[in-house]
Design a protein around this motif. Sequence first.
Motif, PDB file in Angstrom:
ATOM      1  N   THR A   1       3.751  -1.062   3.641  1.00 40.10           N
ATOM      2  CA  THR A   1       3.753   0.190   2.904  1.00 40.10           C
ATOM      3  C   THR A   1       5.201   0.620   2.704  1.00 40.10           C
ATOM      4  O   THR A   1       5.961   0.717   3.678  1.00 40.10           O
TER       5      THR A   1
ATOM      6  N   VAL B   1       0.839  -1.199   0.000  1.00 39.39           N
ATOM      7  CA  VAL B   1       0.000   0.000   0.000  1.00 39.39           C
ATOM      8  C   VAL B   1       0.876   1.252   0.000  1.00 39.39           C
ATOM      9  O   VAL B   1       1.588   1.520   0.971  1.00 39.39           O
ATOM     10  N   GLY B   2       0.832   2.004  -1.092  1.00 37.11           N
ATOM     11  CA  GLY B   2       1.586   3.250  -1.186  1.00 37.11           C
ATOM     12  C   GLY B   2       0.697   4.378  -1.649  1.00 37.11           C
ATOM     13  O   GLY B   2      -0.518   4.207  -1.799  1.00 37.11           O
ATOM     14  N   HIS B   3       1.288   5.545  -1.910  1.00 34.49           N
ATOM     15  CA  HIS B   3       0.450   6.681  -2.314  1.00 34.49           C
ATOM     16  C   HIS B   3       1.070   7.470  -3.462  1.00 34.49           C
ATOM     17  O   HIS B   3       2.296   7.520  -3.624  1.00 34.49           O
TER      18      HIS B   3
ATOM     19  N   ASP C   1       6.873   3.308   2.539  1.00 32.67           N
ATOM     20  CA  ASP C   1       6.747   4.755   2.721  1.00 32.67           C
ATOM     21  C   ASP C   1       7.304   5.217   4.061  1.00 32.67           C
ATOM     22  O   ASP C   1       6.741   6.078   4.710  1.00 32.67           O
TER      23      ASP C   1
ATOM     24  N   THR D   1       2.330   6.669   8.668  1.00 33.91           N
ATOM     25  CA  THR D   1       2.126   6.022   7.378  1.00 33.91           C
ATOM     26  C   THR D   1       0.745   5.378   7.311  1.00 33.91           C
ATOM     27  O   THR D   1      -0.023   5.397   8.277  1.00 33.91           O
ATOM     28  N   TYR D   2       0.470   4.768   6.178  1.00 37.75           N
ATOM     29  CA  TYR D   2      -0.787   4.036   6.017  1.00 37.75           C
ATOM     30  C   TYR D   2      -0.919   2.881   7.010  1.00 37.75           C
ATOM     31  O   TYR D   2      -2.023   2.356   7.204  1.00 37.75           O
TER      32      TYR D   2
ATOM     33  N   ILE E   1       6.552   3.075  -4.627  1.00 38.20           N
ATOM     34  CA  ILE E   1       5.369   2.274  -4.955  1.00 38.20           C
ATOM     35  C   ILE E   1       5.378   1.857  -6.418  1.00 38.20           C
ATOM     36  O   ILE E   1       4.926   0.761  -6.764  1.00 38.20           O
TER      37      ILE E   1
ATOM     38  N   GLU F   1      -2.604  10.372   1.256  1.00 42.57           N
ATOM     39  CA  GLU F   1      -1.790  10.047   2.431  1.00 42.57           C
ATOM     40  C   GLU F   1      -1.195  11.288   3.076  1.00 42.57           C
ATOM     41  O   GLU F   1      -1.102  11.382   4.310  1.00 42.57           O
TER      42      GLU F   1
END
Length: 433
Positions: A172, A83-85, A174, A383-384, A121, A150
Motif C-alpha cells: 500500500t 492497495v490505496g484509497h 500510504d 494502513t490497509y 495511488i 481507509e
Amino acid sequence: MSIDFKQVIEENKEPFYQDLDQVMQIESVKGTPAKNAPFGTGPKAALETVIALAQKYGFKTAIVNDAVGYAQWGDDEDYIGVVGHLDVVPAGEGWSFPPFKLSKRDQRFYGRGILDNKGPILSCLFGLKLLKDLNLPINKTIRIVFGTDEESGSGDIPLYLSEEKAPQFGFTPDCKYPIVYGERGIVNYEILTPLSEEELKRLGDFIGDQARDHVPDELSVTIDDKKVSVTGKRAPSNAPELGENAIMLLAEKILQEQALSGKLAEYFSWIVASLAEQHYGEGLGIDFLDADSGKLMITPYELIKKDDQLSLSLAIRYPVSVTEAEVTTALEKHLPPKSRLTVVRRIESSHFPKEDPNVQALSAIYEEVTGLDGTPVTTTGATYARFVPNIVAFGPSFPGQKGIAHNQDEYMDEEDLLLNMDIYMQAMLKLIE
C-alpha cells in the motif's frame, strides 16, 4: 531491455497531472450512506472516476460491492496487489489553496489527498499504464485496488474480501519509505470523570474541531459566562510532537487565570501534569518502548461534557511487543478519582516477515532508485496492511517527511511525486516479472 524510467515519466507527466487533477477535485470525504454508495456519494464518485480512467488506459476493471474498485493487468486469479484509497479527511480551515483542486506553486503540489492517498495511488495506476504501453512481458497478474473508507476504519475491505481473493503479495503506497513491515497497535480510550451538577454548571460546551485523526488546534469554553479560547497547531494524531494540542493549552490557560477551583481545578491540573508535552505516556505510567518500534505515543484528541461527567478521549499507539491489556492496566492506575476507562476503538498491531523475498526485493528497488538505506522499519500509522492479507506499506513519504497528510495545505513536491512513480513502476515490474 533497459528502460529509462525517468525519461518515460517525464514525457508523460502532463497527462498524468490532468488525470490526477480530475480526481483531486472530488470531495471524497465520508458521508451518509446512500444507494450504491455505502460510504457516501463523494467517495463513490471518486471511485467511479478512477475506474473510468483505468478503462481509458486499457485495463480490466470492476467495482466490488460499491466500495472497492480495481484495475487489472493480466488474467490469472492470483495476483499482486497495490492497495490505496480515494477517500480523504475533511479539509478543515486555514488553506492557502483550494483544498479540492490540484494546485502548484514553486514546484510543489497542494490539495487534500495529494499525499494521502490520491497522488500516490494514481501514480501507481498511471505508472502501470506506462509499463503496459511499453508492451513488456509479464508473468503475474497485477491489480491496482482503490478503497473508499481507509480514513474511517477500513470498512470497505471486508466488502472487497467477501467477493475477491486477497493478493499473493503487495503493498500500500500510504505510509512512508522504506518498507514498513510492522505497524503498532492502536487503542482509543474514553476517560469519564464524574463531577457535581453545580460544578459542571460553571462550564459551557467545549467548542472546536476535535476528531481522532488530528491534534486539535482550536478550542474554547465559557466559564461562568466568560469565554476562554486558545489556538494551537494542528498535526496528525500519529505525530503529536509536531502540533500544539489545544486541550493542553486550554487547561493551562484555565489554571493560569485561576478561572476554576475545587474539583474542576484538580481535573485540569491532572490534564496538565499527566499529558502536557508528554507524548510518550510518561505522565501516565505507560511509557512502553521496544527496539523495533520505539516509544508508545499518546494523543489527547477530544474533551467534551457528557451528562454529569467530563469525557477526555485519548489515541494511543503502542509498540508491537506490548499488549493492549498491559497499556490498560497501567493507565487505570493514573486516572482522576472515580474515573472510568472505556475502550472505544482498537486495532491490533500487524507484522510481516521482513526476511520475505518480496520485501527484500522492494528494499533493493528503493535503495537502487534513491541511494538511501532500505532496511525495513515499523510505523505508528495504520494502513490497509492491517486489513488486507499479505501486503506491506511502501512509501510515499521519504525519511524526514512527517506530519503533512492531514494538515491544511497538504502538499507533495513534484520531484517526490515523480520519484514515487519511478519507484513504484520498478517495484511493480519486479514483482510481476
